[in-house]
Design an enzyme around this catalytic site. Structure first.
Site, PDB file in Angstrom:
ATOM      1  N   GLU A 123       0.671  -1.444   0.300  1.00  0.00           N
ATOM      2  CA  GLU A 123      -0.184  -0.272   0.425  1.00  0.00           C
ATOM      3  C   GLU A 123       0.779   0.712   0.027  1.00  0.00           C
ATOM      4  O   GLU A 123       0.208   2.397   0.349  1.00  0.00           O
ATOM      5  CB  GLU A 123      -1.234  -0.443   1.130  1.00  0.00           C
ATOM      6  CG  GLU A 123      -2.061  -1.259   1.660  1.00  0.00           C
ATOM      7  CD  GLU A 123      -3.498  -0.535   2.419  1.00  0.00           C
ATOM      8  OE1 GLU A 123      -3.493  -0.007   2.544  1.00  0.00           O
ATOM      9  OE2 GLU A 123      -3.462  -1.998   2.380  1.00  0.00           O
TER      10      GLU A 123
HETATM   11  C1  LIG Z   1       2.486  -9.900   1.548  1.00  0.00           C
HETATM   12  C2  LIG Z   1       2.066  -8.474   0.181  1.00  0.00           C
HETATM   13  C3  LIG Z   1       0.349  -8.136  -0.457  1.00  0.00           C
HETATM   14  C4  LIG Z   1       0.386  -7.716  -1.262  1.00  0.00           C
HETATM   15  N1  LIG Z   1      -1.024  -6.749  -2.011  1.00  0.00           N
HETATM   16  C5  LIG Z   1      -1.418  -6.018  -3.105  1.00  0.00           C
HETATM   17  C6  LIG Z   1      -2.366  -6.442  -3.904  1.00  0.00           C
HETATM   18  O1  LIG Z   1      -3.601  -6.248  -3.230  1.00  0.00           O
HETATM   19  N2  LIG Z   1      -2.651  -5.624  -4.659  1.00  0.00           N
HETATM   20  C7  LIG Z   1      -1.605  -5.031  -5.739  1.00  0.00           C
HETATM   21  O2  LIG Z   1      -1.717  -4.591  -6.347  1.00  0.00           O
HETATM   22  N3  LIG Z   1      -0.090  -5.013  -4.326  1.00  0.00           N
HETATM   23  C8  LIG Z   1       0.321  -6.207  -4.757  1.00  0.00           C
HETATM   24  N4  LIG Z   1       0.730  -5.910  -3.181  1.00  0.00           N
HETATM   25  C9  LIG Z   1       2.556  -5.529  -4.173  1.00  0.00           C
HETATM   26  C10 LIG Z   1       3.178  -4.400  -3.195  1.00  0.00           C
HETATM   27  O3  LIG Z   1       2.198  -3.075  -2.854  1.00  0.00           O
HETATM   28  C11 LIG Z   1       4.274  -3.778  -3.805  1.00  0.00           C
HETATM   29  O4  LIG Z   1       4.300  -5.212  -3.024  1.00  0.00           O
HETATM   30  C12 LIG Z   1       4.528  -2.207  -3.032  1.00  0.00           C
HETATM   31  O5  LIG Z   1       4.528  -1.472  -3.913  1.00  0.00           O
HETATM   32  C13 LIG Z   1       6.451  -2.288  -4.038  1.00  0.00           C
HETATM   33  O6  LIG Z   1       6.483  -2.723  -5.097  1.00  0.00           O
HETATM   34  P1  LIG Z   1       7.701  -4.097  -4.969  1.00  0.00           P
HETATM   35  O7  LIG Z   1       7.378  -5.546  -4.153  1.00  0.00           O
HETATM   36  O8  LIG Z   1       7.628  -4.542  -6.577  1.00  0.00           O
HETATM   37  O9  LIG Z   1       9.361  -4.004  -5.484  1.00  0.00           O
HETATM   38  P2  LIG Z   1       9.798  -2.197  -6.214  1.00  0.00           P
HETATM   39  O10 LIG Z   1       9.088  -1.722  -6.690  1.00  0.00           O
HETATM   40  O11 LIG Z   1      10.802  -3.003  -6.714  1.00  0.00           O
HETATM   41  O12 LIG Z   1      11.153  -1.915  -4.331  1.00  0.00           O
HETATM   42  C14 LIG Z   1      11.477  -2.524  -4.613  1.00  0.00           C
HETATM   43  C15 LIG Z   1      12.674  -1.419  -3.311  1.00  0.00           C
HETATM   44  O13 LIG Z   1      12.865  -0.864  -3.753  1.00  0.00           O
HETATM   45  C16 LIG Z   1      12.258   0.535  -3.158  1.00  0.00           C
HETATM   46  N5  LIG Z   1      12.088   1.681  -4.466  1.00  0.00           N
HETATM   47  C17 LIG Z   1      11.552   1.196  -5.731  1.00  0.00           C
HETATM   48  N6  LIG Z   1      11.465   2.639  -6.132  1.00  0.00           N
HETATM   49  C18 LIG Z   1      11.945   3.777  -5.624  1.00  0.00           C
HETATM   50  C19 LIG Z   1      12.481   5.288  -5.590  1.00  0.00           C
HETATM   51  N7  LIG Z   1      11.544   5.799  -7.245  1.00  0.00           N
HETATM   52  N8  LIG Z   1      12.869   6.285  -4.907  1.00  0.00           N
HETATM   53  C20 LIG Z   1      13.529   5.228  -4.040  1.00  0.00           C
HETATM   54  N9  LIG Z   1      13.028   3.724  -3.802  1.00  0.00           N
HETATM   55  C21 LIG Z   1      12.502   3.208  -3.911  1.00  0.00           C
HETATM   56  C22 LIG Z   1      10.768  -0.092  -3.005  1.00  0.00           C
HETATM   57  O14 LIG Z   1      10.292   0.497  -1.359  1.00  0.00           O
HETATM   58  C23 LIG Z   1      10.932  -1.078  -2.494  1.00  0.00           C
HETATM   59  O15 LIG Z   1      11.903  -0.626  -1.079  1.00  0.00           O
HETATM   60  C24 LIG Z   1       1.553  -6.800  -2.285  1.00  0.00           C
HETATM   61  C25 LIG Z   1       2.382  -7.250  -1.630  1.00  0.00           C
HETATM   62  C26 LIG Z   1       2.857  -8.128  -0.534  1.00  0.00           C
HETATM   63  C27 LIG Z   1       4.233  -8.536   0.071  1.00  0.00           C
END
Ligand SMILES: Cc1cc2nc3c(=O)[nH]c(=O)nc-3n(C[C@H](O)[C@H](O)[C@H](O)COP(=O)(O)OP(=O)(O)OC[C@H]3O[C@@H](n4cnc5c(N)ncnc54)[C@H](O)[C@@H]3O)c2cc1C
Length: 643
Positions: free
Chosen positions: A455
């Site tokens: 979120e």
């Molecule tokens: C248990 C769980 C439930 C979830 N439920 C849902 C759901 O119901 N619906 C849905 O759509 N998604 C869901 N998600 C997805 C969740 O919202 C994403 O995991 C989240 O948006 C982060 O994306 P990512 O994991 O691909 O990380 P990435 O975007 O790959 O990021 C990896 C790291 O880099 C950091 N980062 C990325 N971009 C930047 C930037 N520009 N500047 C600084 N730091 C950055 C991030 O903060 C993170 O620490 C869920 C995820 C999990 C683990």
């Protein structure tokens, strides 16, 4: 994600006699030197921004040195009438959780029993905010928040089920953007217990949803869209009957440039071609029904578009803006529970001849927990109540609550584990097996870790808040640095922003506090005046950083995160003082309330000092360079000697 800066421009404009030019949002940030993907992501996010004039936001104004305490004082407490309206449901929910939901069993099996789905549906837990005319309970955000506190204090899995279903699932976007027909068709279903989910994330599109690739192509007659692609980590996806799906629809040409379009659809899970192909499993929240959802030629009628074609990112981001307030409420519940566990153990566990709570190292941890719990409730329910009163734009407040509460709760869970020592690390089942109370601190710790990731991750929340922080300055002075604008516009900006800053900047050096505040206890008044003065110091610091880095400031993430940290602590201090005064007015014991509020504010002030110190002296640049070398394959010795 909304990209960096949106503005309290009305407040800024009020303060300036010169009317600043208002560049179109896309012109505020210079995208000409960015990589194509980065530029597209930013432009898409910019286009999704809500160009509200007066956002009426206490927290946003902190960044421009305006301390409008009267926006949050007297504390906007939930009215007695509204409290009563929620009482019946909240009593039912509390006893249902106690009597019928077994969190350790759910954690052990990785399943929420079907009878829990049924029981929760029967008491109305799946339609808490859905209006009565659509079959819901029609309760307020405050009552929903109180439900989240109960859920968060008991079981993270059930909290996530209920929250994903209605904070971001079908109910919330439909309440915000749905047509009457959509509401009549879907709200009774989801309020009655048909589970819903929110599908935004994809394998390659996490924090940056603009890069999503799930496509929705219109049929030749335009009456339907055909969806193809895959969504990842869709919470509740395994159990859902209906999803909100964000998909890429055909691009449009705007001003001769291609603009990518993202559209939000309501999709019935039984539509042919839609398949849950995998259930994801995690470190905590082991009974989360989280899915990979595949779409092969899934036909969705045009009338299932939420809002309009191309508005999908805005639907998603706006849904999250309110939806993410459930997490801090659930965190407040969990943190209270962890504090209670720590309090009891620190009083009864004797080591070195005294209860461990009498050792300063343990007492210090519990003091931090107590102060933070108090502040977390103050911030979360202040924001919830303002939402109920429709008191302006609260995006910054909800983002601050989400970021601060989820991070603090992780710290509290970590400290609670330390206070419980070996028993904190031991599972509830193992504790019970050898005759000790099954206190599941390790489960709480596992379950709450993800809160800083989903979120809107903490990093993205910081970027989002920083975007808002810089916005007034970019609106007033940003055009000067924008190489995309013609020279004549940039010259005009120098003139107009110079006039503005000639009035604004000296005011940021005035040592005045919060002004006259009626009926505020002296202890609290001291902290409120500090917050007012510090908001000016923050505004100066930000301005100096703008002057130093110009448009490159938005790349200084660590520096910006310190400013965001300062503003968030100032919001926490202010909410805490307002809340404390309200409690005093309710006849709560003054010594207890003041001790808690005073402790919290002093502790927050130390964190603020630390942030300010980091803005002056840091190793950001060295660290950044070091990591770029590390990523490029240097520093091989750091990889030596491991398996
Ligand atoms: C248990 C769980 C439930 C979830 N439920 C849902 C759901 O119901 N619906 C849905 O759509 N998604 C869901 N998600 C997805 C969740 O919202 C994403 O995991 C989240 O948006 C982060 O994306 P990512 O994991 O691909 O990380 P990435 O975007 O790959 O990021 C990896 C790291 O880099 C950091 N980062 C990325 N971009 C930047 C930037 N520009 N500047 C600084 N730091 C950055 C991030 O903060 C993170 O620490 C869920 C995820 C999990 C683990």
């Amino acid at each position: 994600m909304k990209s960096p800066l949106e503005a309290p421009e009305k407040q800024i404009a009020e303060e300036t006699s010169a009317k600043p030019e208002k560049p179109a949002p896309a012109a505020v940030i210079d995208t000409s030197k960015m990589a194509k993907g980065q530029r597209e992501a930013l432009e898409l996010a910019e286009a999704a921004r809500d160009p509200l004039e007066d956002r009426g936001s206490f927290a946003s104004n902190l960044f421009v040195g305006r301390y409008d305490f009267d926006r949050i004082y007297p504390y906007p407490a939930q009215s007695a009438e509204d409290r009563t309206a929620g009482e019946d449901f909240l009593c039912k929910l509390e006893s249902y959780l106690r009597e019928h939901v077994d969190p350790d069993e759910i954690d052990r099996t990785g399943e929420i029993p079907p009878e829990n789905f049924k029981g929760l549906a029967e008491i109305g837990a799946f339609g808490i905010k859905v209006p009565k005319k659509y079959g819901g309970l029609g309760l307020s955000q405050c009552n929903y928040g109180r439900a989240a506190v109960l859920l968060g204090s008991w079981d993270g899995n059930v909290a996530a089920l209920v929250s994903a279903h209605q904070s971001i699932g079908v109910a919330q976007p439909l309440l915000l953007f749905g047509t009457e027909e959509q509401k009549q068709k879907y709200l009774p279903r989801v309020a009655g217990g048909e589970i819903s989910a929110f599908a935004l994330t994809e394998r390659h599109a996490g924090s940056d949803p603009a890069t999503m690739s799930l496509r929705a192509e219109p049929t030749p007659d335009g009456s339907e869209f055909i969806l193809n692609g895959e969504k990842l980590w869709c919470t509740n996806g395994v159990k859902a009957g209906v999803l909100v799906v964000m998909a890429r629809t055909p691009s449009k040409m705007v001003g001769g440039k291609e603009r990518k379009q993202i559209t939000a659809f309501i999709v019935d899970v039984d539509t042919p071609g839609l398949e849950v192909t995998y259930r994801c499993r995690f470190m905590g929240l082991r009974a989360l029904y989280n899915a990979v959802v595949n779409f092969t030629d899934v036909r969705v009628p045009r009338e299932n578009i939420i809002s309009r074609e191309g508005a999908g990112l805005k639907v998603a981001l706006t849904t999250l803006n309110t939806g993410r307030l459930t997490l801090p409420a659930a965190c407040a519940g969990l943190s209270k529970r962890l504090l209670e566990i720590s309090r009891k153990w620190a009083g009864e566990r004797i080591q070195w001849g005294v209860p461990i709570g009498q050792h300063a190292a343990i007492a210090g941890k519990i003091a931090e927990m107590a102060g933070s719990v108090f502040a977390m409730e103050a911030m979360t329910f202040l924001t919830s109540s303002l939402l109920d009163r429709k008191a302006g734009d609260l995006r910054i407040e909800t983002a601050m609550c989400k970021m601060w509460a989820t991070e603090m709760t992780w710290r509290i869970a970590d400290d609670a584990m330390q206070v419980r020592g070996g028993r904190g690390y031991e599972t509830a089942a193992s504790l019970a097996g050898r005759g000790e109370p099954p206190i599941a601190v390790e489960r709480f710790l596992r379950d709450c870790r993800v809160n800083t990731i989903f979120e809107g991750s903490s990093e993205i929340m910081r970027l989002f808040i920083a975007r808002e922080a810089l916005d007034p300055h970019l609106k007033v002075g940003g055009a000067i640095f924008n190489t995309q604008l013609p020279m004549s516009d940039r010259a005009k900006a120098v003139f107009s922003s110079g006039k503005f800053y000639a009035g604004w900047y000296p005011r940021q050096w005035m040592p005045n506090g919060a002004g006259k505040i009626d009926n505020l206890h002296d202890t609290l008044r001291g902290h409120v005046n500090y917050a007012a003065r510090t908001s000016k110091r923050l505004a100066r610091g930000l301005f100096h950083a703008m002057a130093r880095f110009g448009p490159k400031l938005d790349r200084e993430q660590l520096l910006l995160s310190r400013f965001v940290g300062i503003a968030t602590e100032l919001f926490a201090i202010s909410a805490t003082c307002s809340y404390a005064q309200w409690l005093l007015g309710q006849g709560k014991p003054a010594d207890e309330i003041l001790a808690l509020a005073d402790y919290f504010c002093r502790s927050a002030r130390m964190r603020i000092d630390h942030h300010f110190a980091g803005t002056m002296r840091n190793v950001d640049k060295r660290g950044y360079d070091l990591v770029q070398n590390l990523l490029a394959g240097k520093h091989t010795l750091l990889r030596d000697g491991i398996v």
